[in-house]
Design an enzyme around this catalytic site. Structure first.
Site, mmCIF file in Angstrom:
data_model
loop_
_atom_site.group_PDB
_atom_site.id
_atom_site.type_symbol
_atom_site.label_atom_id
_atom_site.label_comp_id
_atom_site.label_asym_id
_atom_site.label_seq_id
_atom_site.Cartn_x
_atom_site.Cartn_y
_atom_site.Cartn_z
ATOM 1 N N ASN A 1 37.027 45.103 52.198
ATOM 2 C CA ASN A 1 37.111 43.716 52.695
ATOM 3 C C ASN A 1 38.539 43.334 53.081
ATOM 4 O O ASN A 1 38.791 42.202 53.499
ATOM 5 C CB ASN A 1 36.535 42.716 51.680
ATOM 6 C CG ASN A 1 37.384 42.614 50.426
ATOM 7 O OD1 ASN A 1 38.436 43.244 50.313
ATOM 8 N ND2 ASN A 1 36.914 41.823 49.475
ATOM 9 N N LEU A 2 39.469 44.283 52.940
ATOM 10 C CA LEU A 2 40.874 44.082 53.325
ATOM 11 C C LEU A 2 41.529 42.915 52.586
ATOM 12 O O LEU A 2 42.514 42.365 53.054
ATOM 13 C CB LEU A 2 41.023 43.930 54.852
ATOM 14 C CG LEU A 2 40.502 45.109 55.671
ATOM 15 C CD1 LEU A 2 40.716 44.854 57.168
ATOM 16 C CD2 LEU A 2 41.178 46.420 55.271
ATOM 17 N N LYS B 1 35.447 47.381 33.474
ATOM 18 C CA LYS B 1 35.354 48.826 33.740
ATOM 19 C C LYS B 1 34.414 49.495 32.743
ATOM 20 O O LYS B 1 33.609 50.368 33.108
ATOM 21 C CB LYS B 1 36.741 49.461 33.689
ATOM 22 C CG LYS B 1 37.663 49.034 34.823
ATOM 23 C CD LYS B 1 37.173 49.563 36.170
ATOM 24 C CE LYS B 1 38.079 49.178 37.310
ATOM 25 N NZ LYS B 1 37.620 49.678 38.611
ATOM 26 N N SER C 1 39.263 53.251 34.147
ATOM 27 C CA SER C 1 40.661 53.004 33.767
ATOM 28 C C SER C 1 40.886 53.309 32.304
ATOM 29 O O SER C 1 39.981 53.133 31.467
ATOM 30 C CB SER C 1 40.972 51.532 34.031
ATOM 31 O OG SER C 1 42.218 51.193 33.475
ATOM 32 N N GLY D 1 48.849 41.568 26.274
ATOM 33 C CA GLY D 1 47.823 42.549 26.636
ATOM 34 C C GLY D 1 48.340 43.951 26.851
ATOM 35 O O GLY D 1 47.555 44.850 27.156
ATOM 36 N N ASP D 2 49.647 44.188 26.707
ATOM 37 C CA ASP D 2 50.188 45.539 26.919
ATOM 38 C C ASP D 2 50.086 46.364 25.630
ATOM 39 O O ASP D 2 50.710 46.007 24.627
ATOM 40 C CB ASP D 2 51.667 45.472 27.311
ATOM 41 C CG ASP D 2 51.875 45.330 28.808
ATOM 42 O OD1 ASP D 2 50.910 45.559 29.563
ATOM 43 O OD2 ASP D 2 53.004 45.005 29.209
ATOM 44 N N TYR E 1 39.710 42.800 32.338
ATOM 45 C CA TYR E 1 39.718 43.917 33.299
ATOM 46 C C TYR E 1 39.108 45.171 32.671
ATOM 47 O O TYR E 1 38.197 45.795 33.238
ATOM 48 C CB TYR E 1 41.156 44.195 33.750
ATOM 49 C CG TYR E 1 41.314 45.501 34.478
ATOM 50 C CD1 TYR E 1 40.827 45.659 35.761
ATOM 51 C CD2 TYR E 1 41.943 46.588 33.863
ATOM 52 C CE1 TYR E 1 40.956 46.873 36.425
ATOM 53 C CE2 TYR E 1 42.075 47.797 34.527
ATOM 54 C CZ TYR E 1 41.580 47.934 35.799
ATOM 55 O OH TYR E 1 41.695 49.134 36.448
ATOM 56 N N ARG F 1 54.778 41.341 27.566
ATOM 57 C CA ARG F 1 53.714 40.801 28.418
ATOM 58 C C ARG F 1 52.418 40.857 27.609
ATOM 59 O O ARG F 1 52.081 41.936 27.081
ATOM 60 C CB ARG F 1 53.612 41.684 29.671
ATOM 61 C CG ARG F 1 52.622 41.241 30.702
ATOM 62 C CD ARG F 1 52.760 42.047 31.994
ATOM 63 N NE ARG F 1 52.362 43.449 31.848
ATOM 64 C CZ ARG F 1 52.360 44.327 32.849
ATOM 65 N NH1 ARG F 1 52.758 43.957 34.060
ATOM 66 N NH2 ARG F 1 51.990 45.572 32.652
ATOM 67 N N ARG G 1 53.994 55.027 28.864
ATOM 68 C CA ARG G 1 52.836 55.167 29.750
ATOM 69 C C ARG G 1 52.801 56.585 30.326
ATOM 70 O O ARG G 1 53.836 57.244 30.450
ATOM 71 C CB ARG G 1 52.906 54.179 30.921
ATOM 72 C CG ARG G 1 52.723 52.730 30.519
ATOM 73 C CD ARG G 1 51.289 52.434 30.139
ATOM 74 N NE ARG G 1 51.101 51.045 29.779
ATOM 75 C CZ ARG G 1 51.346 50.525 28.568
ATOM 76 N NH1 ARG G 1 51.779 51.294 27.600
ATOM 77 N NH2 ARG G 1 51.136 49.249 28.340
ATOM 78 N N ALA H 1 37.063 50.002 44.981
ATOM 79 C CA ALA H 1 37.330 48.574 45.212
ATOM 80 C C ALA H 1 37.245 47.793 43.914
ATOM 81 O O ALA H 1 36.167 47.643 43.352
ATOM 82 C CB ALA H 1 36.324 48.021 46.211
ATOM 83 N N LEU I 1 55.228 48.780 37.561
ATOM 84 C CA LEU I 1 56.612 49.067 37.202
ATOM 85 C C LEU I 1 57.382 49.829 38.281
ATOM 86 O O LEU I 1 58.466 49.396 38.692
ATOM 87 C CB LEU I 1 56.642 49.863 35.878
ATOM 88 C CG LEU I 1 58.042 50.214 35.396
ATOM 89 C CD1 LEU I 1 58.834 48.973 35.055
ATOM 90 C CD2 LEU I 1 57.965 51.152 34.185
HETATM 91 N N1 UFG Z 1 56.620 46.667 32.993
HETATM 92 C C1 UFG Z 1 57.897 46.154 32.850
HETATM 93 N N2 UFG Z 1 58.386 45.357 33.838
HETATM 94 C C2 UFG Z 1 57.664 45.027 34.945
HETATM 95 C C3 UFG Z 1 56.371 45.558 35.097
HETATM 96 C C4 UFG Z 1 55.872 46.387 34.096
HETATM 97 O O1 UFG Z 1 58.571 46.414 31.851
HETATM 98 O O2 UFG Z 1 58.169 44.274 35.788
HETATM 99 C C5 UFG Z 1 56.097 47.546 31.945
HETATM 100 C C6 UFG Z 1 54.779 47.078 31.383
HETATM 101 O O3 UFG Z 1 55.002 46.174 30.328
HETATM 102 C C7 UFG Z 1 54.173 48.405 30.927
HETATM 103 C C8 UFG Z 1 54.721 49.426 31.924
HETATM 104 O O4 UFG Z 1 55.852 48.794 32.525
HETATM 105 O O5 UFG Z 1 54.675 48.733 29.662
HETATM 106 C C9 UFG Z 1 53.742 49.772 33.013
HETATM 107 O O6 UFG Z 1 53.255 48.568 33.583
HETATM 108 P P1 UFG Z 1 52.394 48.532 34.920
HETATM 109 O O7 UFG Z 1 52.156 47.091 35.228
HETATM 110 O O8 UFG Z 1 53.031 49.377 35.964
HETATM 111 O O9 UFG Z 1 51.051 49.252 34.525
HETATM 112 P P2 UFG Z 1 50.044 48.918 33.317
HETATM 113 O O10 UFG Z 1 50.281 49.969 32.279
HETATM 114 O O11 UFG Z 1 50.105 47.519 32.869
HETATM 115 O O12 UFG Z 1 48.670 49.005 34.065
HETATM 116 C C10 UFG Z 1 48.057 50.200 34.411
HETATM 117 C C11 UFG Z 1 47.146 49.930 35.607
HETATM 118 C C12 UFG Z 1 46.062 48.978 35.224
HETATM 119 C C13 UFG Z 1 45.357 49.494 34.004
HETATM 120 C C14 UFG Z 1 46.328 49.764 32.903
HETATM 121 C C15 UFG Z 1 45.662 50.367 31.720
HETATM 122 O O13 UFG Z 1 47.889 49.412 36.670
HETATM 123 O O14 UFG Z 1 45.159 48.841 36.295
HETATM 124 O O15 UFG Z 1 47.312 50.653 33.330
HETATM 125 O O16 UFG Z 1 46.272 49.849 30.581
HETATM 126 F F1 UFG Z 1 44.503 48.577 33.539
#
Ligand code: UFG
Length: 326
Positions: free
Chosen positions: A32-33, A144, A116, A283-284, A140, A281, A220, A73, A189
């Site tokens: 759906n762009l 999934k 995921s 939920g991390d 999210y 943040r 990660r 998607a 990140l």
């Molecule tokens: N982070 C920072 N600064 C930022 C952005 C991210 O420190 O500006 C940290 C986050 O706290 C995390 C790590 O970098 O510790 C990675 O964050 P991302 O947002 O790149 O990725 P996520 O681990 O949050 O998310 C990924 C996928 C999601 C999936 C998730 C599973 O993008 O779709 O893994 O936990 F749900």
């Protein structure tokens, strides 16, 4: 093969379309762009459409015979999913049900689904395997996990064959530099770190420095998008050769902290990357690392670009070429 790629204009989907083309397969992209980009669909046909539009999907399935569907998607922002769960259940779950019904109606039984690592929530072990019972901690991840259960029921009752691929942190870009990550707004990140290296941001926020990890920042498992694409093709081939459904982790098995990612990016780019230490943040999970040995065993999948340097080098080539164009 003739493959219907749902979400083929997005980050991972567009790499998949290119990968399938390289391997000699035909694709129709249905997107759906809303988050994808038409110019990222380098091969095959692009049809603009909504996944919850059953009659449009029926038309697409009636127009040709598809050997398999790959479904990329979805909405992917953890934080947004907590603020707007209705959109996540509508897009990621209800629309997936519409797709499953359209596939059943068309007699198309093979599906590779983007799941995921978010299904695991905060796993208790360092490297999580598929034996770990899912326990998502955000909407999210729940969409999934529910979609996986829905596919399992369709498999038992209607003969659907599916592969649910649980990605860890998808990263990097097409090694040839034609495609990359383009989320708007960007929250991931590595692209944010590279934007800071390019001076498009003043700094990169480190979101939490008090985690129970060696340097206090989250660990990660970053997996190259091209390696993800390869796993999808192997998964389809396995569905055809063996018939049984698959649920597989896709990651490299190595955890890198936020600080380590920034350090590698400094080396790769040769640029200053200023940081700002910020609160966590919500939920991390502190640590999310894959045990992906099952994908190795069942698919013969072996990442070609496991090194974080390569992942960031390819992402940098993409980001810096976009900066020139802009
Ligand atoms: N982070 C920072 N600064 C930022 C952005 C991210 O420190 O500006 C940290 C986050 O706290 C995390 C790590 O970098 O510790 C990675 O964050 P991302 O947002 O790149 O990725 P996520 O681990 O949050 O998310 C990924 C996928 C999601 C999936 C998730 C599973 O993008 O779709 O893994 O936990 F749900």
């Amino acid at each position: 093969m003739n493959i219907l790629v749902i979400g083929g204009a997005g980050y991972i989907g567009s790499h998949m379309v290119k990968f399938l083309h390289r391997a000699g397969h035909d694709t129709v992209t249905y997107d759906n762009l809303s988050n994808g980009h038409a110019d990222a669909v380098l091969h095959g046909t692009l049809i603009e459409g909504e996944l919850n539009d059953r009659s449009h999907l029926d038309e697409v399935f009636a127009s040709r015979r598809f050997d398999a569907v790959m479904h990329f998607a979805s909405l992917i922002e953890v934080g947004e999913s907590m603020r707007e769960p209705a959109r996540y259940y509508a897009n990621n779950l209800a629309a997936t049900l519409t797709l499953l019904e359209a596939m059943r109606n068309a007699g198309c039984d093979n599906l590779v689904f983007s799941s995921s690592a978010a299904v695991y929530g905060k796993p208790p072990t360092a490297a999580v395997s598929e034996d770990q019972p899912p326990s998502p901690i955000n909407s999210y991840g729940r969409t999934k996990w529910m979609a996986e259960q829905m596919m399992s029921d369709f498999a038992a009752a209607y003969g659907l064959r599916y592969a649910a691929l649980r990605y860890f942190n998808a990263a990097g870009a097409d090694p040839e530099g034609e495609l990359g990550e383009r989320h708007e707004p960007e929250t991931h990140l590595i692209p944010l770190v590279l934007a800071a290296a390019l001076g498009r941001r003043t700094n990169i926020s480190i979101l939490g420095t008090d985690y129970p990890t060696p340097d206090g920042t989250c660990l990660r498992d970053y997996i190259h998008v091209w390696d993800l694409a390869r796993a999808h093709l192997l998964a389809v081939e396995r569905l055809f050769s063996h018939g049984e459904c698959l649920t597989l982790n896709l990651g490299n098995g190595d955890g890198f902290s936020v600080r380590q990612v920034i350090d590698v990016a400094r080396r790769v780019t040769g640029r200053e990357i200023p940081v700002a230490e910020c609160p966590r943040r919500p939920g991390d999970p502190p640590v999310l690392v894959a045990d992906a040995s099952l994908a190795g065993k069942l698919l013969g999948w072996m990442p070609e670009y496991p090194a974080l340097e390569d992942i960031i080098t390819h992402a940098w080539r993409w980001e810096s070429s976009r900066a020139t164009i802009n």
